[in-house]
Design an enzyme around this catalytic site. Structure first.
Site, PDB file in Angstrom:
ATOM      1  N   ASP A 174      -4.594 -14.970   7.945  1.00  0.00           N
ATOM      2  CA  ASP A 174      -3.408 -14.443   8.643  1.00  0.00           C
ATOM      3  C   ASP A 174      -3.651 -14.256  10.132  1.00  0.00           C
ATOM      4  OD1 ASP A 174      -1.798 -14.335   6.419  1.00  0.00           O
ATOM      5  OD2 ASP A 174      -2.216 -12.226   5.984  1.00  0.00           O
ATOM      6  N   ARG A 183      -6.985   2.828  10.111  1.00  0.00           N
ATOM      7  CA  ARG A 183      -5.933   2.263  10.979  1.00  0.00           C
ATOM      8  C   ARG A 183      -5.744   2.990  12.300  1.00  0.00           C
ATOM      9  NH1 ARG A 183      -6.919  -2.281   8.796  1.00  0.00           N
ATOM     10  NH2 ARG A 183      -5.882  -2.722   6.823  1.00  0.00           N
ATOM     11  N   ASP A 212       0.307  -0.060   6.375  1.00  0.00           N
ATOM     12  CA  ASP A 212      -0.542  -0.269   7.553  1.00  0.00           C
ATOM     13  C   ASP A 212       0.246  -0.530   8.832  1.00  0.00           C
ATOM     14  OD1 ASP A 212      -2.923   0.218   6.260  1.00  0.00           O
ATOM     15  OD2 ASP A 212      -3.163  -1.865   5.608  1.00  0.00           O
TER      16      ASP A 212
HETATM   17  N1  ARG Z   1      -2.526   1.029  -0.340  1.00  0.00           N
HETATM   18  C1  ARG Z   1      -3.639   1.368   0.486  1.00  0.00           C
HETATM   19  C2  ARG Z   1      -3.194   2.086   1.721  1.00  0.00           C
HETATM   20  O1  ARG Z   1      -2.060   1.969   2.082  1.00  0.00           O
HETATM   21  C3  ARG Z   1      -4.524   0.191   0.783  1.00  0.00           C
HETATM   22  C4  ARG Z   1      -3.939  -0.917   1.583  1.00  0.00           C
HETATM   23  C5  ARG Z   1      -4.938  -2.020   1.566  1.00  0.00           C
HETATM   24  N2  ARG Z   1      -4.654  -3.134   2.382  1.00  0.00           N
HETATM   25  C6  ARG Z   1      -5.072  -4.365   2.070  1.00  0.00           C
HETATM   26  N3  ARG Z   1      -4.929  -5.297   2.953  1.00  0.00           N
HETATM   27  N4  ARG Z   1      -5.644  -4.633   0.929  1.00  0.00           N
HETATM   28  O2  ARG Z   1      -3.961   2.783   2.332  1.00  0.00           O
END
Ligand code: ARG
Length: 414
Positions: A15, A95, A124
């Site tokens: 990506d 993040r 995210d």
């Molecule tokens: N659901 C989790 C969160 O929002 C993990 C997100 C994971 N992202 C990924 N690209 N696998 O913190």
């Protein structure tokens, strides 16, 4: 005319590799990639070279592990923050720090735009954009994945090939994986069916409990002011300590979490997490608090732990509420120093001992031996007054023998 400079949060995956080229073309921009090392061990190999091959103007790879541990992970650990009582939030905590890195680099490079590779239905994107808005409201944020034309991985690969962007030759993992020192988050593929047991290849850093050693391992964790500072009485650097517990816990099948969780954007998703060190440390830290915190502080703190987890998960790291909760939590941690002994065995952690100079456990009050100093007689008067409201209510509503009084007026029935 000077080209627009865009700082891109870059992982080296498909990506973000495609994104770099796409941004260059669409905006005729100069791209600077920024990769943060949050203590993920394998992901970063070759990321610098990869970025360079994509034709970017400048490449940053920054080791943020120590800052991540001390400024983000430890406050969350002290707060006892587990989202929906289960997820230690490795991804969620990372993040805001990556957003801060983007802002710092943008400032240094005089860039006016930053970009991330988050999708339009995850948490995210919110964490990145709310954090950037808080730290640098003048910066423009782009989220190409929300708007570009590619509908599948195959289309992205075709685009990459067409533009000579190096994409990994190895068969792509069927999962979407995000990893750092606090844990691994795994989603997509067969995991999207919450009834399907995760196949063995979904797990990245833990063995299955049934394949863990037949012998338990004991560890002794030293805490100071709510933070782990040593193992077995020996001081150890915070980053090393967490890596060590990840390795040891992973070997014993500790920290696998299979969770259907509520995302901020309104959907439920099924996620697999592996967080051996986080699981061990949250467990041990709470056990020490059971020993050293006053009852009402302990109870209040566990309510606030959920608030804390919610705000971290929901992208509000740089909020005044987080600062206020940190102040409360830090006040409570003044006595959370001591030693916790735990045993790891086939996916399980058990507490086997705890001690602290601030222990509120008083043997003379707790004992059932002749050493007992508890005033048993005082309990009689205490119970009489403590139970008075309940006794009064029952007498009025249900009569003397616990059944409803005959003829009690229907209109007043509760
Ligand atoms: N659901 C989790 C969160 O929002 C993990 C997100 C994971 N992202 C990924 N690209 N696998 O913190």
């Amino acid at each position: 005319m000077k080209k627009t400079k865009i700082v891109v949060a870059y992982s080296g995956g498909l990506d973000t590799s495609v994104m770099v080229k796409w941004l260059m073309e669409k905006y005729d921009a100069e791209i600077i990639t920024a990769t943060g090392d949050l203590g993920q061990r394998k992901e970063l190999a070759g990321v610098k070279e990869k970025a360079k091959k994509t034709g970017v103007a400048k490449v940053y790879v920054q080791d943020l592990t120590k800052e991540f541990v001390e400024q983000y992970i430890f406050p969350a650990l002290k707060a006892g923050a587990l989202y929906e009582k289960a997820y230690p939030m490795a991804t969620s905590l990372g993040r805001p720090l990556l957003a801060k890195m983007l802002v710092d680099i943008a400032r240094k490079e005089g860039a006016t735009v930053v970009a991330h590779g988050c999708t339009g239905k995850g948490n995210d994107q919110v964490r990145f954009e709310v954090s950037v808005a808080a730290l640098a409201p003048d910066l423009k944020v782009l989220a190409p994945l929300r708007e570009w034309e590619f509908k599948s991985r195959e289309e992205e690969i075709a685009y990459a090939k067409h533009h000579g962007i190096p994409v990994a030759a190895t068969k792509a993992s069927p999962y979407s994986i995000d990893e750092n020192i606090w844990g691994t988050s795994i989603e997509c593929g067969v995991l999207e069916d919450p009834m399907v047991e995760p196949p063995p290849d979904a797990y990245q850093r833990t063995v299955a409990p049934e394949e863990a050693p037949d012998k338990a391992v004991s560890i002794s964790i030293d805490f100071e002011l709510g933070i782990p500072v040593g193992l077995g009485g020996k001081k150890i650097d915070s980053v090393k300590l967490i890596h060590h517990l990840n390795d040891l816990g992973g070997m014993h099948g500790i920290g696998r979490i299979d969770l259907v969780e509520n995302r901020l954007v309104g959907i439920k998703s099924r996620e697999i997490y592996e967080a051996p060190a986080a699981t061990i440390l949250h467990f041990a830290h709470t056990e020490l608090e059971r020993l050293t915190l006053d009852k009402s502080v302990f109870h209040m703190k566990s309510q606030l732990a959920q608030e804390y987890a919610n705000l971290v998960y929901n992208g509000l790291w740089y909020s005044p509420l987080r600062e206020a909760l940190d102040a409360f939590v830090n006040q409570t941690q003044k006595t959370v120093s001591g030693v916790v002994n735990v045993k790891l065995f086939k996916g399980n952690i058990s507490i086997v001992g705890r001690t602290s100079p601030h222990s509120l456990y008083n043997t003379k009050l707790a004992t059932y031996t002749t050493e007992d100093q508890f005033d048993h007689r005082a309990s009689e008067g205490f119970i009489k007054i403590y139970g008075l409201p309940v006794k009064t209510f029952h007498q009025v509503q249900y009569g003397m023998n616990g059944t409803r009084k005959k003829g009690s007026r229907k209109a007043h029935r509760l």
